[in-house]
Write an enzyme that holds these catalytic residues in place. Sequence first.
Site, PDB file in Angstrom:
ATOM      1  N   ARG A 150       0.664  -1.187   0.380  1.00  0.00           N
ATOM      2  CA  ARG A 150      -0.060  -0.447   0.288  1.00  0.00           C
ATOM      3  C   ARG A 150       1.057   1.100  -0.516  1.00  0.00           C
ATOM      4  O   ARG A 150       0.669   2.167   0.623  1.00  0.00           O
ATOM      5  CB  ARG A 150      -0.875  -0.449   0.956  1.00  0.00           C
ATOM      6  N   GLU A 202      -5.217   3.906   6.307  1.00  0.00           N
ATOM      7  CA  GLU A 202      -4.366   3.391   4.775  1.00  0.00           C
ATOM      8  C   GLU A 202      -5.252   5.009   4.383  1.00  0.00           C
ATOM      9  O   GLU A 202      -5.197   5.410   3.014  1.00  0.00           O
ATOM     10  CB  GLU A 202      -5.136   2.354   4.471  1.00  0.00           C
ATOM     11  N   SER A 220     -10.911  -0.392   3.659  1.00  0.00           N
ATOM     12  CA  SER A 220      -9.814  -1.013   4.867  1.00  0.00           C
ATOM     13  C   SER A 220      -9.483   0.238   5.143  1.00  0.00           C
ATOM     14  O   SER A 220      -9.011   1.568   4.634  1.00  0.00           O
ATOM     15  CB  SER A 220      -8.365  -1.519   4.355  1.00  0.00           C
TER      16      SER A 220
HETATM   17  N1  EPU Z   1     -11.031 -10.457  10.763  1.00  0.00           N
HETATM   18  C1  EPU Z   1     -11.011 -10.262  11.819  1.00  0.00           C
HETATM   19  N2  EPU Z   1     -12.744  -9.653  12.557  1.00  0.00           N
HETATM   20  C2  EPU Z   1     -13.217  -8.818  11.068  1.00  0.00           C
HETATM   21  C3  EPU Z   1     -12.309  -8.686   9.827  1.00  0.00           C
HETATM   22  C4  EPU Z   1     -11.705  -9.716  10.149  1.00  0.00           C
HETATM   23  O1  EPU Z   1     -10.901 -10.909  13.262  1.00  0.00           O
HETATM   24  O2  EPU Z   1     -13.823  -8.744  11.556  1.00  0.00           O
HETATM   25  C5  EPU Z   1      -9.347 -10.972  11.064  1.00  0.00           C
HETATM   26  C6  EPU Z   1      -9.529 -12.621  10.059  1.00  0.00           C
HETATM   27  O3  EPU Z   1      -9.544 -13.630  11.607  1.00  0.00           O
HETATM   28  C7  EPU Z   1      -9.134 -12.491   9.444  1.00  0.00           C
HETATM   29  C8  EPU Z   1      -8.064 -11.560   9.269  1.00  0.00           C
HETATM   30  O4  EPU Z   1      -8.445 -10.490  10.025  1.00  0.00           O
HETATM   31  O5  EPU Z   1      -8.262 -13.978   8.711  1.00  0.00           O
HETATM   32  C9  EPU Z   1      -8.209 -10.897   7.382  1.00  0.00           C
HETATM   33  O6  EPU Z   1      -9.348 -10.077   7.048  1.00  0.00           O
HETATM   34  P1  EPU Z   1      -9.652 -10.682   5.562  1.00  0.00           P
HETATM   35  O7  EPU Z   1      -8.191 -11.837   4.992  1.00  0.00           O
HETATM   36  O8  EPU Z   1     -10.918 -10.137   5.564  1.00  0.00           O
HETATM   37  O9  EPU Z   1      -8.666  -9.309   5.130  1.00  0.00           O
HETATM   38  P2  EPU Z   1      -7.863  -7.795   5.215  1.00  0.00           P
HETATM   39  O10 EPU Z   1      -6.330  -7.828   6.441  1.00  0.00           O
HETATM   40  O11 EPU Z   1      -8.763  -7.819   6.327  1.00  0.00           O
HETATM   41  C10 EPU Z   1      -7.110  -7.151   3.346  1.00  0.00           C
HETATM   42  C11 EPU Z   1      -7.216  -5.506   2.342  1.00  0.00           C
HETATM   43  C12 EPU Z   1      -8.427  -5.489   1.936  1.00  0.00           C
HETATM   44  C13 EPU Z   1      -8.543  -6.817   1.032  1.00  0.00           C
HETATM   45  C14 EPU Z   1      -8.655  -7.877   2.153  1.00  0.00           C
HETATM   46  C15 EPU Z   1      -8.468  -9.120   0.476  1.00  0.00           C
HETATM   47  C16 EPU Z   1      -6.002  -4.224   4.250  1.00  0.00           C
HETATM   48  C17 EPU Z   1      -5.622  -2.737   4.650  1.00  0.00           C
HETATM   49  N3  EPU Z   1      -6.932  -4.230   3.909  1.00  0.00           N
HETATM   50  O12 EPU Z   1      -7.976  -6.850   4.433  1.00  0.00           O
HETATM   51  O13 EPU Z   1      -8.368  -3.948   1.279  1.00  0.00           O
HETATM   52  O14 EPU Z   1     -10.208  -7.287   0.290  1.00  0.00           O
HETATM   53  O15 EPU Z   1      -6.944  -8.238   2.510  1.00  0.00           O
HETATM   54  O16 EPU Z   1      -7.599  -9.120   0.669  1.00  0.00           O
HETATM   55  O17 EPU Z   1      -4.998  -4.860   3.467  1.00  0.00           O
HETATM   56  C18 EPU Z   1      -8.743  -2.225   0.939  1.00  0.00           C
HETATM   57  O18 EPU Z   1      -7.741  -1.322   1.005  1.00  0.00           O
HETATM   58  O19 EPU Z   1      -9.840  -1.515   0.795  1.00  0.00           O
HETATM   59  C19 EPU Z   1      -9.182  -3.160   1.367  1.00  0.00           C
HETATM   60  C20 EPU Z   1     -10.427  -4.249   1.257  1.00  0.00           C
END
Ligand code: EPU
Length: 336
Positions: free
Chosen positions: A164, A332, A236
Site C-alpha cells: 500500500r 490507509e 479498509s
Molecule cells: N478479522 C477479524 N475481524 C473482522 C474481519 C477480519 O478478526 O471483522 C480477521 C480474520 O481473522 C482474518 C483477518 O482478520 O483472518 C484478515 O481479514 P481479511 O482476509 O478479511 O482481510 P484484511 O486483512 O482485513 C486485506 C485488505 C483488503 C483486502 C483483503 C483481502 C488491507 C488494509 N486490507 O484486509 O483491502 O480486500 O485483505 O485481500 O490490507 C482495502 O484496502 O480497502 C481493502 C478492502
Amino acid sequence: MRIYNNYSLLPHNTFHLDVKSRWFVEYESEIDLQKLLRDEYFMSQAFWHIGQGSNLLFLSDFNGVIVHSGIKGIERIREDENHVWLAVGAAEDWDAFAAYCVEQGWGGLENLSLIPGEVGASAYQNIGAYGMEAADYIEEVQAYSVETGEKRFFSNEDCKYSYRHSFFKEPENRGLYYITQVTYKLSKKPEYKLDYGDLEKKLKGKTINLQTIRKAIISIRKDKLPDPQIEGNAGSFFMNPYISRIYYERLKKQYPDLPHYPVNEETVKVPAAWLIEQSGGKGKTLGGAAVSEKQALVIVNRNQATGEEIALLAEEIRKAVWEKFGIELQPEVNYI
Ligand code: EPU
C-alpha cells in the site's frame, strides 16, 4: 477543462460526506493539465488531486482546488507471445478495466476485481487484495510534476512500491505528481493465485479460469465488505501493521489465536481487523459513524456522520489497539 466554483463533493467521496470545495477542476487532456499547472491563480491555492474518492476522508470543506483527471482510454501498445502491454488513462474505472482484462483472457488483475477507484489511484497507492498487488503488473507510470509542470516517466522501480505504498505517497512527494497514464503488463498465460483466504474454498469443484476467479472474488468481497452504496465507507480504514517476529512471538503467548502472515525472516504482518475486534472496536459508534459489524477494518457512515466523527472514531480504535496490544495502526485512508 471543466471548472466549478463552490462545488459539492458528495458524489466524489465514498464516505458520502456532504462537503464542498472552493474550486473543482477536471482536465480532459494533457494539454488541459499543462494549462492548469501554469495557472497562477489556481496553483497559488491549496490543491488535492482525487480519483473516485474511495480512499479519502474530508474533515471539513476544502478551501482550495480539487483536481480530477478525465483522461481515459485503454491502448494495446505492445504484445508478444506471452504478454500484452496496455497504456491506460488514469481516469478509467478500475473494476471496468479489471473486467475488460479478464474478458480478453489477460491475467494479473483478476484478484483485484471490484476494488473501487480509478486506474491512476491503483498506481498511486498500490492497491492489493487476495495476495496480489497492482505493483506486480505495473511497467510504467506517466505523471506530471506539479512543481515544474513537466511530464515524468517512472519505471516500476522508480515507483518504490511496497505494501500500500509508493514513491507518490512518500511525505516529500505527496500531492506533487498527477498521474495521467499507467502501463500494465499482463500475462497471456495466466498463473492463478488462489492460496489467499477463502478463495480456494470458494472455487472448490469449479473450473478455474480468469472468469470464475473474478466471480469468486466479487462474491467474497460482497459477503465480507459493506457496500458503500448502502453505507458510505472507504474500504479498509487502516493498513495491516507490520511487527517484528520477536514481538509477534511474545504476543502469541498471550493471544494464541493471533493470525499472521510472514513478510520476511524478521517481520510479520498481522490483521488490523483482528486487533480491532479483540480490543472491542467492532460495532462501536460515534455520532453517525460506526465500525462495521461485517468487517472491523471498515468504518461506515451510518447516519449522516461528519468527517470529524469518523476521524474521532478512528482515533478511539487506534487508542484501544495501542493500549491492548502495543501496536500502532496507521490509516490507509487519506485525511484531507
Ligand atoms: N478479522 C477479524 N475481524 C473482522 C474481519 C477480519 O478478526 O471483522 C480477521 C480474520 O481473522 C482474518 C483477518 O482478520 O483472518 C484478515 O481479514 P481479511 O482476509 O478479511 O482481510 P484484511 O486483512 O482485513 C486485506 C485488505 C483488503 C483486502 C483483503 C483481502 C488491507 C488494509 N486490507 O484486509 O483491502 O480486500 O485483505 O485481500 O490490507 C482495502 O484496502 O480497502 C481493502 C478492502
